[in-house]
Design an enzyme around this catalytic site. Structure first.
Site, PDB file in Angstrom:
ATOM      1  N   ASP A 136      -5.783  -0.514   5.019  1.00  0.00           N
ATOM      2  CA  ASP A 136      -5.899   0.247   3.690  1.00  0.00           C
ATOM      3  C   ASP A 136      -7.236  -0.134   2.855  1.00  0.00           C
ATOM      4  O   ASP A 136      -7.527  -1.160   2.634  1.00  0.00           O
ATOM      5  CB  ASP A 136      -4.753  -0.184   2.727  1.00  0.00           C
ATOM      6  N   HIS A 137      -7.983   0.947   2.729  1.00  0.00           N
ATOM      7  CA  HIS A 137      -9.391   0.860   2.344  1.00  0.00           C
ATOM      8  C   HIS A 137      -9.289   0.090   0.785  1.00  0.00           C
ATOM      9  O   HIS A 137     -10.338  -0.151   0.341  1.00  0.00           O
ATOM     10  CB  HIS A 137     -10.337   1.904   2.526  1.00  0.00           C
ATOM     11  N   ARG A 138      -8.304   0.655   0.123  1.00  0.00           N
ATOM     12  CA  ARG A 138      -8.078  -0.009  -1.246  1.00  0.00           C
ATOM     13  C   ARG A 138      -8.187  -1.625  -1.419  1.00  0.00           C
ATOM     14  O   ARG A 138      -8.307  -2.271  -2.300  1.00  0.00           O
ATOM     15  CB  ARG A 138      -6.940   0.674  -1.874  1.00  0.00           C
TER      16      ARG A 138
END
Length: 404
Positions: free
Chosen positions: A374-376
């Site tokens: 998850d790039h968040r």
């Protein structure tokens, strides 16, 4: 020069479409030689010429429609008894029809008919006679959509008739098998759909030499056969060690509060294929278990999953997932994160490949590792660091002792 006209067609037919000329201007023809193929409303037939001589003119082009009595072909001939008889028949109105028309049976052309030249620049003409066009219009057939079967890309009557018959046939029944999405399948479908909608994921991968890891598994089984340690347990152990070094990956996003929630304990999910579909059982507190205990718990949950005895608690609460799709004989994949987790490690099959080892090309046991995150929650540096740590443990499993 004698002009031969289209003879009486019989059966009330008054016109014919020129399909193909079998002779060209300058060819020598003999009595009763077939010079042209025409199509009537009944059939396609060849028309013989009742005179001998040299062709001086073809009076109609391929694709055109000629009525009975109109000029068909002109032949330069010498006056003889045969020619005189033809002139008498022409003036009196011949009663012969196309099929079987002729005055002798044993003659053939002294020269081969030259083939019709192909259309220039590769263009294919779409020629159609008025009666064929009328038939198509009456039945709502688009002649431009038909595949012409006649010479020179001519649409024939039979082409239209076949299209009429095809349109009259009832549509074929399509057999369908509908499988309802219920139970485990529906839960998994909802979860992966939500993951795709909400999680901005990215994937990175690396190839690793797993020769030493395979050897370690074999040595453990030889030393303690009851431990049931396989590749899945070894990768589970590696994941736990990696999450200790990169704890930001053992997390999920609270979208409502705009927070990243890091979890202290590792609750390791793993993908298990069953007759009811793909499920993800969860090993609780995997960070507290030894390698042998991990192997035992993985085996127990796998057996429960295949028997359909997993409880809801066994399928929820995971913080990280391991997907060993290599058991299906594939090398790589881009896994879908198990919502609401932040990452997943995928392991491809371990197979023998040529590999540079100690400066030489050798046969080694190689696997491809993929890591979806998850790039968040993290950037490429953290994701790459975790995946490189896993690959290093695969290539040098003795490093695991440091992180037990």
């Amino acid at each position: 020069m004698t002009v031969f006209r289209l003879p009486d067609l019989g059966e009330g037919l008054t016109e014919a479409e020129i399909l193909e000329w079998k002779v060209a201007v300058g060819d020598v023809v003999t009595v009763d030689q077939a010079v042209v193929e025409v199509e009537t409303a009944k059939a396609a037939v060849e028309v013989p010429v009742p005179i001998a001589g040299v062709v001086t003119e073809l009076c109609a082009q391929a694709g055109s429609v000629v009525s009975v009595g109109e000029p068909l072909i002109a032949v330069g001939v010498a006056e003889n008894s045969e020619t005189a008889r033809y002139r008498e028949e022409e003036q009196a109105g011949s009663g012969n029809v196309l099929v079987g028309y002729g005055t002798s049976t044993a003659h053939r052309s002294r020269r081969r008919a030259r083939p019709t030249a192909p259309p220039p620049h590769g263009r294919v003409p779409r020629v159609i006679s008025p009666m064929v066009r009328r038939l198509a219009k009456e039945h709502g057939i688009d002649v431009a959509a038909l595949t012409p079967s006649g010479p020179g890309a001519i649409v024939l009557r039979k082409d239209v008739e076949e299209a009429i018959a095809a349109a009259a046939r009832p549509p074929e029944t399509v057999d369908e098998v509908r499988v309802p999405l219920t139970g485990v399948r529906r839960t998994m479908a909802d979860r992966v759909s939500r993951s795709r909608r909400e999680i901005p994921d990215a994937t990175t991968w690396v190839d690793a030499d797993a020769t030493r890891l395979v050897k370690l598994k074999r040595n453990i089984r030889n030393t303690d056969p009851d431990a049931r340690v396989g590749m899945l347990a070894l990768f589970a152990r590696i994941c736990v060690a990696g999450l200790r070094r990169f704890p930001e990956l053992n997390a999920h996003v609270d979208a409502e509060r705009h927070e990243i929630v890091q979890v202290k304990g590792v609750h390791l999910g793993f993908a298990a294929q069953t007759d009811r579909g793909l499920v993800v059982p969860v090993v609780r507190d995997a960070h507290r278990l030894t390698l042998a205990e991990l192997a035992t718990e993985l085996a127990r949950l796998t057996d429960e999953a295949r028997a359909g005895r997993l409880s809801p608690a066994d399928l929820t609460g995971g913080t990280f997932t391991l997907n060993n799709y290599g058991v299906f004989g594939v090398d790589g994949s881009t896994p879908i994160i198990n919502h609401p987790e932040a990452a997943m490690l995928g392991v491809g099959r371990v197979s023998e490949k040529p590999w540079i080892h100690k400066g030489k090309v050798r046969s080694r046991q190689v696997t491809q590792l993929s890591f979806t995150f998850d790039h968040r929650v993290c950037d490429g540096g953290v994701a790459g660091g975790f995946l490189r740590f896993v690959a290093d443990c695969v290539e040098h499993p003795e490093a695991l002792v440091t992180h037990l």
